[in-house]
Scaffold this active site. Structure first.
Site, PDB file in Angstrom:
ATOM      1  N   HIS A  58       0.837  -1.219   0.000  1.00 51.89           N
ATOM      2  CA  HIS A  58       0.000   0.000   0.000  1.00 51.89           C
ATOM      3  C   HIS A  58       0.863   1.256   0.000  1.00 51.89           C
ATOM      4  O   HIS A  58       1.289   1.730   1.048  1.00 51.89           O
ATOM      5  CB  HIS A  58      -0.911  -0.020   1.234  1.00 51.89           C
ATOM      6  CG  HIS A  58      -1.987   1.008   1.204  1.00 51.89           C
ATOM      7  ND1 HIS A  58      -3.228   0.808   1.746  1.00 51.89           N
ATOM      8  CD2 HIS A  58      -2.019   2.262   0.697  1.00 51.89           C
ATOM      9  CE1 HIS A  58      -3.973   1.885   1.577  1.00 51.89           C
ATOM     10  NE2 HIS A  58      -3.252   2.791   0.935  1.00 51.89           N
ATOM     11  N   ASN A  92      -4.984   6.478  -6.963  1.00 53.16           N
ATOM     12  CA  ASN A  92      -5.497   7.863  -6.889  1.00 53.16           C
ATOM     13  C   ASN A  92      -4.500   8.892  -7.430  1.00 53.16           C
ATOM     14  O   ASN A  92      -4.114   9.834  -6.761  1.00 53.16           O
ATOM     15  CB  ASN A  92      -5.967   8.219  -5.473  1.00 53.16           C
ATOM     16  CG  ASN A  92      -4.868   8.165  -4.436  1.00 53.16           C
ATOM     17  OD1 ASN A  92      -3.819   7.569  -4.654  1.00 53.16           O
ATOM     18  ND2 ASN A  92      -5.099   8.794  -3.296  1.00 53.16           N
ATOM     19  N   ASP A 152      -8.848   2.989  -3.012  1.00 50.64           N
ATOM     20  CA  ASP A 152      -8.202   3.570  -1.834  1.00 50.64           C
ATOM     21  C   ASP A 152      -8.194   5.099  -1.873  1.00 50.64           C
ATOM     22  O   ASP A 152      -7.892   5.703  -2.892  1.00 50.64           O
ATOM     23  CB  ASP A 152      -6.776   3.063  -1.694  1.00 50.64           C
ATOM     24  CG  ASP A 152      -6.126   3.638  -0.462  1.00 50.64           C
ATOM     25  OD1 ASP A 152      -6.653   3.393   0.628  1.00 50.64           O
ATOM     26  OD2 ASP A 152      -5.137   4.376  -0.596  1.00 50.64           O
ATOM     27  N   ASP A 305       1.069   2.653   3.749  1.00 52.45           N
ATOM     28  CA  ASP A 305       0.174   3.707   3.247  1.00 52.45           C
ATOM     29  C   ASP A 305       0.988   4.979   3.009  1.00 52.45           C
ATOM     30  O   ASP A 305       0.551   6.101   3.326  1.00 52.45           O
ATOM     31  CB  ASP A 305      -1.011   3.972   4.190  1.00 52.45           C
ATOM     32  CG  ASP A 305      -2.120   4.774   3.501  1.00 52.45           C
ATOM     33  OD1 ASP A 305      -2.006   5.030   2.284  1.00 52.45           O
ATOM     34  OD2 ASP A 305      -3.093   5.141   4.175  1.00 52.45           O
TER      35      ASP A 305
HETATM   36  O1  DOR Z   1      -3.992   9.570   4.756  1.00 51.50           O
HETATM   37  C1  DOR Z   1      -4.287   9.169   3.656  1.00 51.50           C
HETATM   38  N1  DOR Z   1      -3.665   9.615   2.531  1.00 51.50           N
HETATM   39  N2  DOR Z   1      -5.293   8.274   3.535  1.00 51.50           N
HETATM   40  C2  DOR Z   1      -5.781   7.922   2.343  1.00 51.50           C
HETATM   41  O2  DOR Z   1      -6.675   7.118   2.314  1.00 51.50           O
HETATM   42  C3  DOR Z   1      -5.263   8.529   1.102  1.00 51.50           C
HETATM   43  C4  DOR Z   1      -3.892   8.999   1.274  1.00 51.50           C
HETATM   44  C5  DOR Z   1      -3.430   9.900   0.174  1.00 51.50           C
HETATM   45  O3  DOR Z   1      -3.580   9.571  -1.011  1.00 51.50           O
HETATM   46  O4  DOR Z   1      -2.838  10.967   0.480  1.00 51.50           O
HETATM   47 ZN    ZN Z   2      -3.742   4.784   0.932  1.00 49.13          ZN
END
Ligand code: DOR
Ligand code: ZN
Length: 424
Positions: A58, A92, A152, A305
């Site tokens: 992720h 994204n 996501d 993430d």
């Molecule tokens: O904190 C986050 N940043 N959560 C997400 O779900 C998206 C991500 C982002 O793309 O910056």
């Molecule tokens: Zn994410």
């Protein structure tokens, strides 16, 4: 013989020598075992611990569209430095990765910048433009090289659409990764709902915005008898649902992130936008529940993430700042804190950050068995380093541990027997 020897390393508490046959593992010989021929030459690992090259399921690499935050080249350089040889990049971007041209572009950029790895595995959008209205062309995305599908960043509220996505993905033998967030419940929120949101006078995101979607996914996975993977789990209520699902052998897998294992909502008390992330940092008891969940395999994976943002974007009033923490550089060192505090073992980290992600997403991870690709890292548990804009390889300097000293450093990173990082 074209063997390469790496002396003086530790594998599963045993010191010994790793032998490579060009790009493959030949074997590991413990110091108490067979002697190595006198003329053998190689690298002295100086007591470093041997771990498989890590897999991050992720990350946000921001290219195409947001190259000022990160691009595929800088993101993969940060991955290499942090010990990750394989990363799964979320959709994204701008344009969104919802068609084969974008997937192919991402793969080509990675190949151009890092032909020897780290390797990127694009995650295709589940719905067109991440809009949650109609399915993305999942078969086309799979053919172009996507290794999973996810919306996501935004949850999919339409249960029927989500159900169909899970079924189509399963026909393609790929997993859906769900960003569990009920938008009606989370709408306008910027921190965890509770004591801190009251204290700061900021709108909160209740943990039930996540756990409600987790329960939907558990019920659907059971009904369809089809696996679903849950992204960035942040709270105890979700852990309890996942625990019960697994007891009933419902095909659910889940990840959490270093920031949910290390930090709680108190970090945003001074309106620190570096600690603003979605889902938000939760309470101390959520942190403790997550630690137990990763140690007892209720949560399968630790993923970063990795969400790089530019400084100017974070240097704004709290409510306006974007969500996200830059994670690739610091993830392993942060998790080693949990090892130092005896909350996890080093073996647990190899499982959470390599073998489990490999098993769940069908990627390769080295187990140091003869003939396997030599993909590994050498980690010095004592080496400390300071987290500073200059020491972070990622373009995103947005981490709440900026300025802190971390213990444990990737000293070398080999992919297919070739060093992509060498700090010796
Ligand atoms: O904190 C986050 N940043 N959560 C997400 O779900 C998206 C991500 C982002 O793309 O910056
Ligand atoms: Zn994410």
């Amino acid at each position: 013989m074209a063997y390469t020897y790496i002396f003086n390393l530790v594998l599963n508490q045993e010191s010994g020598t790793l032998i490579l046959d060009r790009d493959k593992i030949e074997g590991f010989i413990s110091d108490s075992g067979k002697k190595i021929s006198a003329e053998a030459k190689g690298l002295d690992a100086r007591g470093c611990h041997l771990m498989p090259s890590l897999i991050d399921v992720h990350v946000h690499l921001r290219e195409p569209g947001f190259e000022y935050k990160e691009d595929i080249s800088s993101g993969l350089a940060a991955a290499a430095s942090g010990g990750f040889g394989r990363v799964m990049a979320m959709a994204n971007t701008e344009p969104v990765n919802d068609n084969a041209a974008i997937t192919r572009f991402m793969l080509a950029q990675a190949e151009k910048a890092h032909p020897l790895g780290p390797f990127v595995y694009p995650v295709g959008a589940l719905t067109r433009g991440l809009q949650g209205r109609e399915l993305a062309p999942l078969a086309e995305l799979a053919l172009a090289g996507c290794k999973a599908f996810s919306n996501d960043g935004i949850g999919v509220m339409d249960n029927e659409l989500f159900r169909r996505a899970v079924e189509y993905a399963s026909d393609l033998n790929l997993l859906v990764i769900d960003h569990c967030e009920d938008h009606y419940l989370s709408s306008g929120g910027v921190v965890n709902e509770g004591r801190i949101s009251n204290y700061l006078g900021l709108k909160g995101i209740p943990d039930v915005a996540e756990s409600l979607q987790v329960s939907r996914d558990v019920l659907l996975a059971a009904y369809l008898n089809t696996p679903i993977h849950l992204a960035h789990i942040s709270c105890e209520a979700s852990v309890e649902l996942i625990y019960r699902a697994k007891q009933k052998s419902i095909p659910i897998s889940a990840e959490t992130c270093p920031h949910y294992l290390l930090w709680d909502e108190n970090l945003v008390k001074n309106y620190n936008t570096l600690a603003k992330v979605n889902p938000p940092l939760r309470t101390r008891s959520d942190v403790l529940a997550l630690r137990q969940a990763v140690s007892e395999q209720v949560i399968d994976i630790v993923a970063t993430d990795h969400a790089p943002h530019a400084d100017f974007e974070k240097e704004v009033p709290f409510a306006q700042a974007p969500n996200g923490i830059s994670g690739l550089d610091t993830a392993l060192s942060l998790c080693l804190r949990l090892v130092n505090r005896k909350i996890l073992k080093l073996d647990d980290l190899s499982r959470l950050m390599a073998s489990a992600p490999a098993r769940i997403f069908g990627l390769p991870a080295c187990e140091f068995i003869r003939g396997q690709p030599a993909d590994f890292i050498l980690v010095d548990l004592e080496q400390d380093w300071k987290v500073e804009p200059d020491t972070l390889v990622s373009r995103g300097k947005n981490t709440p541990c900026l300025g802190e000293k971390l213990e444990g450093r990737v000293m070398a990173h080999f992919l297919n027997g070739t060093p992509v990082v060498n700090r010796f």
